[in-house]
Design a protein around this motif. Structure first.
Motif, PDB file in Angstrom:
ATOM      1  N   LEU A 183      46.112  46.271  35.571  1.00  0.00           N
ATOM      2  CA  LEU A 183      46.601  45.628  36.799  1.00  0.00           C
ATOM      3  C   LEU A 183      45.728  44.425  37.170  1.00  0.00           C
ATOM      4  CD1 LEU A 183      47.550  48.782  38.894  1.00  0.00           C
ATOM      5  CD2 LEU A 183      49.096  47.187  37.733  1.00  0.00           C
ATOM      6  N   TYR A 184      44.399  44.555  36.960  1.00  0.00           N
ATOM      7  CA  TYR A 184      43.517  43.417  37.225  1.00  0.00           C
ATOM      8  C   TYR A 184      43.734  42.315  36.184  1.00  0.00           C
ATOM      9  CZ  TYR A 184      41.406  46.219  40.825  1.00  0.00           C
ATOM     10  OH  TYR A 184      41.229  46.960  41.960  1.00  0.00           O
ATOM     11  N   ARG A 185      43.956  42.727  34.937  1.00  0.00           N
ATOM     12  CA  ARG A 185      44.238  41.745  33.888  1.00  0.00           C
ATOM     13  C   ARG A 185      45.552  41.011  34.176  1.00  0.00           C
ATOM     14  NH1 ARG A 185      41.454  42.472  28.850  1.00  0.00           N
ATOM     15  NH2 ARG A 185      39.796  44.002  29.112  1.00  0.00           N
ATOM     16  N   LEU A 186      46.566  41.746  34.643  1.00  0.00           N
ATOM     17  CA  LEU A 186      47.864  41.137  34.954  1.00  0.00           C
ATOM     18  C   LEU A 186      47.754  40.197  36.146  1.00  0.00           C
ATOM     19  CD1 LEU A 186      49.924  44.354  34.321  1.00  0.00           C
ATOM     20  CD2 LEU A 186      50.359  42.153  33.184  1.00  0.00           C
ATOM     21  N   THR A 187      46.934  40.574  37.114  1.00  0.00           N
ATOM     22  CA  THR A 187      46.717  39.692  38.262  1.00  0.00           C
ATOM     23  C   THR A 187      46.075  38.392  37.797  1.00  0.00           C
ATOM     24  OG1 THR A 187      46.448  41.604  39.722  1.00  0.00           O
ATOM     25  CG2 THR A 187      45.584  39.492  40.513  1.00  0.00           C
ATOM     26  N   ALA A 188      45.105  38.514  36.897  1.00  0.00           N
ATOM     27  CA  ALA A 188      44.431  37.331  36.357  1.00  0.00           C
ATOM     28  C   ALA A 188      45.423  36.432  35.621  1.00  0.00           C
ATOM     29  CB  ALA A 188      43.306  37.762  35.413  1.00  0.00           C
ATOM     30  N   LEU A 189      46.270  37.063  34.808  1.00  0.00           N
ATOM     31  CA  LEU A 189      47.232  36.288  34.026  1.00  0.00           C
ATOM     32  C   LEU A 189      48.286  35.639  34.929  1.00  0.00           C
ATOM     33  CD1 LEU A 189      47.970  35.496  31.150  1.00  0.00           C
ATOM     34  CD2 LEU A 189      49.336  37.592  30.981  1.00  0.00           C
ATOM     35  N   LEU A 209      40.793  30.414  41.061  1.00  0.00           N
ATOM     36  CA  LEU A 209      40.095  31.709  41.046  1.00  0.00           C
ATOM     37  C   LEU A 209      39.204  31.932  42.262  1.00  0.00           C
ATOM     38  CD1 LEU A 209      39.243  32.129  37.263  1.00  0.00           C
ATOM     39  CD2 LEU A 209      41.074  33.177  38.617  1.00  0.00           C
ATOM     40  N   ASP A 210      39.139  30.935  43.140  1.00  0.00           N
ATOM     41  CA  ASP A 210      38.377  31.153  44.376  1.00  0.00           C
ATOM     42  C   ASP A 210      39.296  31.205  45.606  1.00  0.00           C
ATOM     43  OD1 ASP A 210      39.166  28.551  44.448  1.00  0.00           O
ATOM     44  OD2 ASP A 210      37.163  27.697  44.746  1.00  0.00           O
ATOM     45  N   ASP A 211      40.609  31.222  45.356  1.00  0.00           N
ATOM     46  CA  ASP A 211      41.565  31.296  46.468  1.00  0.00           C
ATOM     47  C   ASP A 211      41.950  32.761  46.691  1.00  0.00           C
ATOM     48  OD1 ASP A 211      43.621  31.096  48.289  1.00  0.00           O
ATOM     49  OD2 ASP A 211      44.612  29.405  47.283  1.00  0.00           O
ATOM     50  N   GLU A 212      41.106  33.467  47.443  1.00  0.00           N
ATOM     51  CA  GLU A 212      41.270  34.920  47.589  1.00  0.00           C
ATOM     52  C   GLU A 212      42.618  35.336  48.175  1.00  0.00           C
ATOM     53  OE1 GLU A 212      37.883  36.935  49.232  1.00  0.00           O
ATOM     54  OE2 GLU A 212      38.865  38.888  49.168  1.00  0.00           O
ATOM     55  N   PRO A 213      43.089  34.700  49.256  1.00  0.00           N
ATOM     56  CA  PRO A 213      44.390  35.117  49.802  1.00  0.00           C
ATOM     57  C   PRO A 213      45.532  34.918  48.809  1.00  0.00           C
ATOM     58  CG  PRO A 213      43.198  33.752  51.390  1.00  0.00           C
ATOM     59  CD  PRO A 213      42.427  33.673  50.102  1.00  0.00           C
ATOM     60  N   ALA A 214      45.509  33.806  48.067  1.00  0.00           N
ATOM     61  CA  ALA A 214      46.578  33.551  47.094  1.00  0.00           C
ATOM     62  C   ALA A 214      46.497  34.545  45.933  1.00  0.00           C
ATOM     63  CB  ALA A 214      46.490  32.114  46.571  1.00  0.00           C
ATOM     64  N   LEU A 215      45.278  34.903  45.527  1.00  0.00           N
ATOM     65  CA  LEU A 215      45.120  35.892  44.452  1.00  0.00           C
ATOM     66  C   LEU A 215      45.610  37.264  44.911  1.00  0.00           C
ATOM     67  CD1 LEU A 215      41.626  34.763  43.130  1.00  0.00           C
ATOM     68  CD2 LEU A 215      43.797  34.619  41.880  1.00  0.00           C
ATOM     69  N   ALA A 216      45.334  37.589  46.171  1.00  0.00           N
ATOM     70  CA  ALA A 216      45.802  38.873  46.711  1.00  0.00           C
ATOM     71  C   ALA A 216      47.328  38.897  46.762  1.00  0.00           C
ATOM     72  CB  ALA A 216      45.212  39.108  48.099  1.00  0.00           C
ATOM     73  N   ARG A 217      47.943  37.756  47.059  1.00  0.00           N
ATOM     74  CA  ARG A 217      49.417  37.702  47.048  1.00  0.00           C
ATOM     75  C   ARG A 217      49.960  37.901  45.638  1.00  0.00           C
ATOM     76  NH1 ARG A 217      48.605  33.741  50.962  1.00  0.00           N
ATOM     77  NH2 ARG A 217      48.799  32.021  49.477  1.00  0.00           N
ATOM     78  N   LEU A 275      37.053  40.530  44.239  1.00  0.00           N
ATOM     79  CA  LEU A 275      37.540  40.090  45.546  1.00  0.00           C
ATOM     80  C   LEU A 275      38.172  41.252  46.323  1.00  0.00           C
ATOM     81  CD1 LEU A 275      39.190  36.788  44.270  1.00  0.00           C
ATOM     82  CD2 LEU A 275      36.944  37.046  45.374  1.00  0.00           C
ATOM     83  N   PRO A 276      37.632  41.566  47.513  1.00  0.00           N
ATOM     84  CA  PRO A 276      38.121  42.708  48.295  1.00  0.00           C
ATOM     85  C   PRO A 276      39.629  42.662  48.557  1.00  0.00           C
ATOM     86  CG  PRO A 276      36.114  41.834  49.286  1.00  0.00           C
ATOM     87  CD  PRO A 276      36.473  40.908  48.157  1.00  0.00           C
ATOM     88  N   ALA A 277      40.175  41.494  48.863  1.00  0.00           N
ATOM     89  CA  ALA A 277      41.603  41.419  49.199  1.00  0.00           C
ATOM     90  C   ALA A 277      42.477  41.753  47.999  1.00  0.00           C
ATOM     91  CB  ALA A 277      41.951  40.032  49.751  1.00  0.00           C
ATOM     92  N   VAL A 278      42.007  41.405  46.809  1.00  0.00           N
ATOM     93  CA  VAL A 278      42.753  41.740  45.585  1.00  0.00           C
ATOM     94  C   VAL A 278      42.731  43.250  45.366  1.00  0.00           C
ATOM     95  CG1 VAL A 278      42.763  41.532  43.057  1.00  0.00           C
ATOM     96  CG2 VAL A 278      42.374  39.499  44.483  1.00  0.00           C
ATOM     97  N   ARG A 279      41.564  43.853  45.537  1.00  0.00           N
ATOM     98  CA  ARG A 279      41.457  45.311  45.349  1.00  0.00           C
ATOM     99  C   ARG A 279      42.340  46.042  46.354  1.00  0.00           C
ATOM    100  NH1 ARG A 279      37.669  45.924  41.527  1.00  0.00           N
ATOM    101  NH2 ARG A 279      38.146  48.139  41.592  1.00  0.00           N
ATOM    102  N   GLN A 280      42.316  45.572  47.591  1.00  0.00           N
ATOM    103  CA  GLN A 280      43.133  46.194  48.636  1.00  0.00           C
ATOM    104  C   GLN A 280      44.619  46.085  48.278  1.00  0.00           C
ATOM    105  OE1 GLN A 280      42.100  47.987  51.185  1.00  0.00           O
ATOM    106  NE2 GLN A 280      44.243  48.372  51.745  1.00  0.00           N
ATOM    107  N   ALA A 281      45.008  44.922  47.756  1.00  0.00           N
ATOM    108  CA  ALA A 281      46.421  44.692  47.436  1.00  0.00           C
ATOM    109  C   ALA A 281      46.902  45.609  46.310  1.00  0.00           C
ATOM    110  CB  ALA A 281      46.638  43.224  47.048  1.00  0.00           C
ATOM    111  N   LEU A 282      45.988  46.070  45.470  1.00  0.00           N
ATOM    112  CA  LEU A 282      46.385  46.917  44.329  1.00  0.00           C
ATOM    113  C   LEU A 282      46.237  48.411  44.609  1.00  0.00           C
ATOM    114  CD1 LEU A 282      44.908  44.914  41.302  1.00  0.00           C
ATOM    115  CD2 LEU A 282      47.316  45.101  41.988  1.00  0.00           C
TER     116      LEU A 282
END
Ligand code: C5P
Length: 222
Positions: free
Chosen positions: A37-43, A52-60, A104-111
């Motif tokens: 899931l983290y790999r897919l988020t990265a891709l 890679l520093d846009d935390e809200p967009a990465l969480a989306r 990134l906390p927001a990414v972890r929360q989103a998953l």
């Protein structure tokens, strides 16, 4: 859901992926490959040009992942937005980006909920870094698998070769050590054993030996 959970946490290359797959197949349990899931988020972030520093967009990206896991016998095909990315998500480059977005906390929360949704009867084998500490704190059995960095680099090398990908052993060792450091030092869900996890060093154990040991432990708890 309150289905049984076996959590397998530990650093990359400790054998979690292979062991999880074999135990899930043997027990007829579901499988969660949380690293995927983290790999897919990265891709997904790469594909959509998200920095890679846009935390809200990465969480989306994480929250909106359009992913399908297709079980095919012992292996699983992974589709992102309908494209087969099974091989692409295994590259070192995607793994490295995954480790960055995973800090990134927001990414972890989103998953978080997406991971918990994998818990279904008759049981779940959950493979990751924080399965026992954060995602399934009430799991029946928590195991923390380790192996020496050299042995993990050697295993990763073999795995990549089998997938038709190449990388030098020394660069793999360096990457493994860098990723370990990042995973252990991050402030959210760092890579640490849960207080109630059993640690197992697999450096000199083969795969059937580890599967056997975990299956016994699980039966003792059952
Ligand atoms: O296990 P895998 O190598 O696929 O994981 C890729 C990256 O995703 C890891 O280096 C780690 O940073 C991150 N990860 C995580 N939490 C998990 C699983 C993976 O932070 N539960």
């Amino acid at each position: 859901d309150t289905a049984a959970v076996l959590t397998l946490d530990g650093p990359g290359g400790a054998g979690k992926g292979t062991i999880s797959r074999l135990i899930a197949a043997r027990l007829g349990w579901h499988l969660l490959d949380s690293g995927a899931l983290y790999r897919l988020t990265a891709l997904a972030a790469q594909r959509h040009g998200v920095a890679l520093d846009d935390e809200p967009a990465l969480a989306r990206q994480a929250a909106g992942l359009d992913v399908v896991f297709l079980a095919e016998g012992e292996s699983t095909r992974v589709l992102l937005e309908g494209d087969d990315v099974t091989r692409e998500i295994r590259t070192e480059q995607v793994g490295d980006t995954a480790s960055q977005v995973a800090s990134l906390p927001a990414v972890r929360q989103a998953l978080l909920q997406r991971q918990r949704d994998f818990r279904r009867s008759p049981g779940l084998v959950a493979d990751g870094r924080d399965m026992g500490t954060v995602v399934f704190p009430d799991a029946e059995l928590k195991v923390f698998l380790t192996a020496s960095p050299e042995e993990r680099a050697r295993r990763r090398h073999l795995q990549l070769q089998e997938a038709g990908l190449d990388a030098s052993l020394s660069s793999l060792l360096k990457e493994i050590q860098a990723r370990d450091a990042r995973d252990m030092q991050r402030s959210v869900a760092p890579l640490v054993p849960a207080h109630d996890a059993i640690e197992l060093d697999t450096t000199s154990l083969n795969i059937p030996e580890v599967v056997e040991r975990l299956t016994e432990w699980l039966a003792e708890r059952g």
